[in-house]
Design an enzyme around this catalytic site. Structure first.
Site, PDB file in Angstrom:
ATOM      1  N   LYS A 233       0.824  -1.222   0.000  1.00  0.00           N
ATOM      2  CA  LYS A 233       0.000   0.000   0.000  1.00  0.00           C
ATOM      3  C   LYS A 233       0.853   1.265   0.000  1.00  0.00           C
ATOM      4  O   LYS A 233       0.585   2.198  -0.759  1.00  0.00           O
ATOM      5  CB  LYS A 233      -0.915   0.028   1.225  1.00  0.00           C
ATOM      6  CG  LYS A 233      -1.969  -1.037   1.274  1.00  0.00           C
ATOM      7  CD  LYS A 233      -2.873  -0.861   2.470  1.00  0.00           C
ATOM      8  CE  LYS A 233      -2.178  -1.108   3.795  1.00  0.00           C
ATOM      9  NZ  LYS A 233      -1.748  -2.492   3.980  1.00  0.00           N
ATOM     10  N   THR A 234       1.841   1.316   0.880  1.00  0.00           N
ATOM     11  CA  THR A 234       2.635   2.531   1.013  1.00  0.00           C
ATOM     12  C   THR A 234       3.363   2.864  -0.281  1.00  0.00           C
ATOM     13  O   THR A 234       3.306   4.002  -0.775  1.00  0.00           O
ATOM     14  CB  THR A 234       3.647   2.388   2.165  1.00  0.00           C
ATOM     15  OG1 THR A 234       2.942   2.212   3.395  1.00  0.00           O
ATOM     16  CG2 THR A 234       4.534   3.621   2.265  1.00  0.00           C
TER      17      THR A 234
ATOM     18  N   GLU B 299      -3.408   6.125   1.450  1.00  0.00           N
ATOM     19  CA  GLU B 299      -3.213   4.739   1.835  1.00  0.00           C
ATOM     20  C   GLU B 299      -4.378   4.332   2.730  1.00  0.00           C
ATOM     21  O   GLU B 299      -4.664   4.993   3.731  1.00  0.00           O
ATOM     22  CB  GLU B 299      -1.889   4.597   2.571  1.00  0.00           C
ATOM     23  CG  GLU B 299      -1.542   3.184   2.984  1.00  0.00           C
ATOM     24  CD  GLU B 299      -0.147   3.092   3.559  1.00  0.00           C
ATOM     25  OE1 GLU B 299       0.123   2.074   4.222  1.00  0.00           O
ATOM     26  OE2 GLU B 299       0.664   4.016   3.360  1.00  0.00           O
TER      27      GLU B 299
END
Length: 474
Positions: A128-129, A172
């Site tokens: 995600k990051t 995010e």
């Protein structure tokens, strides 16, 4: 009352936030929201258990910051923001409850900060990051000036969050406590779906159901972007299709049926070059970050570009300068011909990806890993899988479990992993582990510190120890 009681708090309009106080302001997620609120003119205060550069940066932006937690710190606040890390006995939380203040989970505060923007929410068990960071860098390069909130600093951006002039907000979306259900996205990216955070969900089926609920938040003209190389994400796409949901689905990956397809990839050093195809056209995607998983992350960012009418070739060009996010195969230094990297990986799939990338970067030399398991519950559930992933390293030293928010579980120790790992050793003494890694490292080798806890502090320690050892030999 505890922080988890506020996960499903009703949405709070931006205009009703008032003065906002953050309990745990120094965390990546909390500080990101604070930055955006400060940029939007909201009075912000916050506290953290220890001082940090993040607190001082926020103070310079106008926040009132406190080191340590005391009831008096919430004085003057209208809204108090908490996360799952905040325990019921926290004096500031107790004071906020007693005063009848608005108490919201950080996701509710972030949702309020997004007001007036079209949200691109990046979810998934892993990646995600980096994917959020890539999408943000790409949109900036395309001139879209997005707002963004990312769970880690990004060199190409300078910060982990900002309020942009454009109409897009890239965020995010954290599934760990199902708080991603508090958002109202126009575009959702799902990098993958696996069982994790079972301390919250209780079962893999509950994890999958939460992603179903997440995707159901899309409006009829929304778009779901997901990776068809991942079994969990593919199953999610199939469930969406079976449900008759009207949202558009855009699949990416190496899979033959992906609308945005990665056709081939070549690796060189810490980077790669891939050919991607979309609707009969193709372009080259060049990256400075290692690993096949990062090629998929970049393909997701290109897919996001397509949802915004940006040409894939333009998007790929914008990603060429991306150098990574903090703690995602982050270079910490080199000494005696040995390179040291740090990675946030804390799930077996992530550890496998990090070590696969390390093997490519090592180019035939050895890979040594200093791994710190994160959470007793995760170690209990995935000990065998961790051991299997760590076998990709030539040597693995396993530190004690980083407890984070959990209390110890009887019988759950790092030895659940090392007992299954022929090439690994239990390392209750970090200093001894560092010395052993330095002793076995040879020029050309890669050393990787891995985990979501404080293992990151040993990257610089390893570099210094390697320098001392090299000087002693000379």
């Amino acid at each position: 009352m505890k922080a988890t009681d506020f996960h499903t708090t009703a949405r709070l309009p931006f205009g009703e936030l008032g003065a906002v106080h953050f309990i745990g302001l120094g965390g990546a997620g909390m500080s990101a929201i604070a930055r955006i609120l400060l940029a939007r003119g909201v009075p912000v205060s916050g506290s953290d258990a220890r001082d940090s550069a993040v607190l001082r940066q926020l103070e310079a932006l106008g926040a009132t910051v406190f080191v340590g937690h005391e009831a008096g710190h919430v004085g003057g606040a209208d809204t108090v923001v908490v996360s799952t890390a905040i325990r019921p006995e926290n004096p500031e939380l107790q004071a906020a409850v007693a005063a009848g203040l608005n108490i919201v989970h950080r996701s509710v505060a972030l949702s309020a900060a997004m007001e007036g923007k079209r949200l691109i929410a990046v979810g998934g068990t892993h990646g995600k990051t980096t994917t959020t960071a890539m999408a943000t860098v790409m949109l900036q390069a395309a001139g879209r000036e997005p707002s963004f909130a990312i769970g880690g600093d990004v060199a190409a951006l300078g910060v982990n969050a900002a309020h942009g002039e454009g109409d897009l907000f890239v965020a995010e979306a954290d599934e760990s406590d199902a708080s991603f259900l508090n958002y109202r996205p126009q575009v959702i990216v799902v990098t993958n779906v696996e069982a994790d955070h079972l301390d919250h969900y209780g079962s893999a089926e509950a994890v999958y159901a939460s992603f179903d609920q997440f995707v159901a938040l899309l409006p009829s003209d929304g778009t779901l972007v997901l990776c068809l190389d991942d079994d969990g994400a593919r199953a999610l796409a199939e469930r969406v299709a079976a449900s008759g949901a009207p949202c558009r689905v855009l699949g990416y990956g190496y899979a033959a049926d992906a609308a945005l397809r990665i056709v081939e990839s070549e690796f060189a050093g810490s980077g790669s070059a891939s050919r991607i195809e979309y609707r009969g056209g193709n372009c080259t995607l060049r990256l400075q970050v290692p690993g096949e998983h990062n090629i998929r992350n970049a393909a997701a960012a290109v897919a996001v570009a397509i949802t915004q009418g940006i040409d894939p070739a333009t998007a790929a060009e914008g990603l060429a300068g991306f150098t990574g996010a903090a703690r995602r195969f982050e270079a910490k230094g080199a000494a005696a011909g040995v390179r040291v990297f740090d990675d946030y990986a804390h799930h077996p799939t992530e550890v496998h990806a990090a070590l696969t990338a390390a093997r490519k970067v090592a180019a035939g030399h050895a890979v040594h890993v200093l791994f710190q398991p994160h959470l007793f519950s995760r170690t209990r559930e995935f000990a065998a899988e961790f051991a299997q992933a760590l076998q990709l390293a030539d040597s693995a030293a396993i530190l004690d479990i980083y407890p984070a928010r959990e209390d110890p579980i009887p019988g759950v120790t790092s030895e659940l992993i090392t007992s299954r790992l022929p090439s690994g050793s239990y390392a209750p003494d970090p200093a001894r582990a560092v010395a052993d890694i330095v002793a076995r490292s040879q020029p050309g080798d890669i050393v990787l510190t891995v985990g979501a806890g404080d293992v990151t502090q040993y990257g610089p320690v390893l570099v210094e120890a390697l320098e001392r050892a090299s000087t002693a030999v000379q």
